[in-house]
Design a protein around this motif. Structure first.
Motif, PDB file in Angstrom:
ATOM      1  N   VAL A  28       5.326   3.198 -26.966  1.00 24.42           N
ATOM      2  CA  VAL A  28       6.675   3.702 -26.123  1.00 24.42           C
ATOM      3  C   VAL A  28       6.314   4.500 -25.173  1.00 24.42           C
ATOM      4  O   VAL A  28       6.872   4.501 -23.979  1.00 24.42           O
ATOM      5  N   LEU A  29       5.287   5.537 -25.360  1.00 28.29           N
ATOM      6  CA  LEU A  29       4.844   6.504 -24.285  1.00 28.29           C
ATOM      7  C   LEU A  29       4.228   5.791 -23.243  1.00 28.29           C
ATOM      8  O   LEU A  29       4.043   6.057 -22.067  1.00 28.29           O
ATOM      9  N   ARG A  30       3.308   4.667 -23.292  1.00 31.86           N
ATOM     10  CA  ARG A  30       2.725   4.053 -22.424  1.00 31.86           C
ATOM     11  C   ARG A  30       3.678   3.056 -21.626  1.00 31.86           C
ATOM     12  O   ARG A  30       3.480   3.374 -20.361  1.00 31.86           O
ATOM     13  N   ALA A  34       3.920   4.133 -17.475  1.00 33.63           N
ATOM     14  CA  ALA A  34       3.547   3.238 -16.431  1.00 33.63           C
ATOM     15  C   ALA A  34       5.052   3.438 -15.479  1.00 33.63           C
ATOM     16  O   ALA A  34       4.847   3.156 -14.344  1.00 33.63           O
ATOM     17  N   ARG A  35       6.264   3.772 -16.024  1.00 31.70           N
ATOM     18  CA  ARG A  35       7.347   3.795 -15.186  1.00 31.70           C
ATOM     19  C   ARG A  35       7.139   4.910 -14.323  1.00 31.70           C
ATOM     20  O   ARG A  35       7.710   5.074 -12.998  1.00 31.70           O
ATOM     21  N   ILE A  36       6.615   6.197 -14.726  1.00 28.85           N
ATOM     22  CA  ILE A  36       6.316   7.379 -13.655  1.00 28.85           C
ATOM     23  C   ILE A  36       5.023   7.151 -13.143  1.00 28.85           C
ATOM     24  O   ILE A  36       4.740   8.128 -12.380  1.00 28.85           O
ATOM     25  N   ARG A  37       4.193   6.087 -13.292  1.00 34.33           N
ATOM     26  CA  ARG A  37       2.957   6.045 -12.810  1.00 34.33           C
ATOM     27  C   ARG A  37       1.857   7.256 -12.845  1.00 34.33           C
ATOM     28  O   ARG A  37       1.539   7.851 -12.138  1.00 34.33           O
ATOM     29  N   PHE A  38       1.813   7.506 -14.424  1.00 34.56           N
ATOM     30  CA  PHE A  38       1.080   8.487 -14.900  1.00 34.56           C
ATOM     31  C   PHE A  38      -0.398   8.313 -14.438  1.00 34.56           C
ATOM     32  O   PHE A  38      -0.890   9.332 -14.129  1.00 34.56           O
ATOM     33  N   SER A  39      -0.778   7.057 -14.054  1.00 36.00           N
ATOM     34  CA  SER A  39      -2.495   7.143 -13.736  1.00 36.00           C
ATOM     35  C   SER A  39      -2.592   7.773 -12.392  1.00 36.00           C
ATOM     36  O   SER A  39      -3.826   8.034 -11.789  1.00 36.00           O
ATOM     37  N   ASN A  44      -8.668   9.745 -15.507  1.00 34.53           N
ATOM     38  CA  ASN A  44      -9.317   8.598 -16.332  1.00 34.53           C
ATOM     39  C   ASN A  44      -8.116   8.489 -17.324  1.00 34.53           C
ATOM     40  O   ASN A  44      -8.158   8.879 -18.343  1.00 34.53           O
ATOM     41  N   PRO A  45      -7.127   7.621 -16.933  1.00 37.98           N
ATOM     42  CA  PRO A  45      -5.837   7.488 -17.991  1.00 37.98           C
ATOM     43  C   PRO A  45      -6.120   6.868 -19.300  1.00 37.98           C
ATOM     44  O   PRO A  45      -5.760   7.418 -20.133  1.00 37.98           O
ATOM     45  N   PRO A  46      -7.271   5.929 -19.367  1.00 32.87           N
ATOM     46  CA  PRO A  46      -7.424   5.587 -20.856  1.00 32.87           C
ATOM     47  C   PRO A  46      -7.989   6.644 -21.759  1.00 32.87           C
ATOM     48  O   PRO A  46      -7.799   6.814 -22.919  1.00 32.87           O
ATOM     49  N   LEU A  47      -8.674   7.784 -21.220  1.00 30.98           N
ATOM     50  CA  LEU A  47      -9.429   8.649 -21.858  1.00 30.98           C
ATOM     51  C   LEU A  47      -8.110   9.815 -22.443  1.00 30.98           C
ATOM     52  O   LEU A  47      -8.213  10.150 -23.444  1.00 30.98           O
ATOM     53  N   VAL A  48      -7.340   9.782 -21.405  1.00 32.24           N
ATOM     54  CA  VAL A  48      -5.978  10.708 -21.542  1.00 32.24           C
ATOM     55  C   VAL A  48      -5.197   9.962 -22.697  1.00 32.24           C
ATOM     56  O   VAL A  48      -4.623  10.719 -23.310  1.00 32.24           O
ATOM     57  N   GLU A  49      -4.835   8.709 -22.663  1.00 32.75           N
ATOM     58  CA  GLU A  49      -4.168   8.011 -23.609  1.00 32.75           C
ATOM     59  C   GLU A  49      -4.959   8.237 -25.002  1.00 32.75           C
ATOM     60  O   GLU A  49      -4.070   8.093 -26.126  1.00 32.75           O
ATOM     61  N   ALA A  50      -6.157   8.069 -25.021  1.00 32.04           N
ATOM     62  CA  ALA A  50      -6.802   8.113 -26.442  1.00 32.04           C
ATOM     63  C   ALA A  50      -6.668   9.621 -27.001  1.00 32.04           C
ATOM     64  O   ALA A  50      -6.740   9.809 -28.186  1.00 32.04           O
ATOM     65  N   GLY A  51      -6.940  10.496 -26.058  1.00 31.58           N
ATOM     66  CA  GLY A  51      -6.711  11.734 -26.532  1.00 31.58           C
ATOM     67  C   GLY A  51      -4.931  12.022 -27.328  1.00 31.58           C
ATOM     68  O   GLY A  51      -4.943  12.801 -28.141  1.00 31.58           O
TER      69      GLY A  51
END
Length: 64
Positions: A28-30, A34-39, A44-51
């Motif tokens: 849901v957060l992902r 994507a909607r707010i273009r968090f990247s 490093n977006p994958p690292l932030v998502e893992a954290g």
């Protein structure tokens, strides 16, 4: 939820349920990210998502 889960005679640790719930929350957060273009805002977006996933699992374990 500190009891073992019995699914088809197989016992699962409660951590499995917490990890699954955290995965659903991250899906849901992902979509929101994507909607707010968090990247664009992180290096490093994958690292932030893992954290964030680890933080969500820790919160679920601590609260439930």
């Amino acid at each position: 939820m500190r009891q073992d889960l019995d699914i088809g005679g197989i016992l699962f640790s409660p951590f499995v349920a917490y990890a699954g719930a955290a995965f659903v929350i991250m899906v849901v957060l992902r979509a929101g990210f994507a909607r707010i273009r968090f990247s664009r805002y992180v290096a490093n977006p994958p690292l932030v998502e893992a954290g964030l996933y680890i933080c969500i699992v820790a919160l679920l374990v601590a609260l439930f």
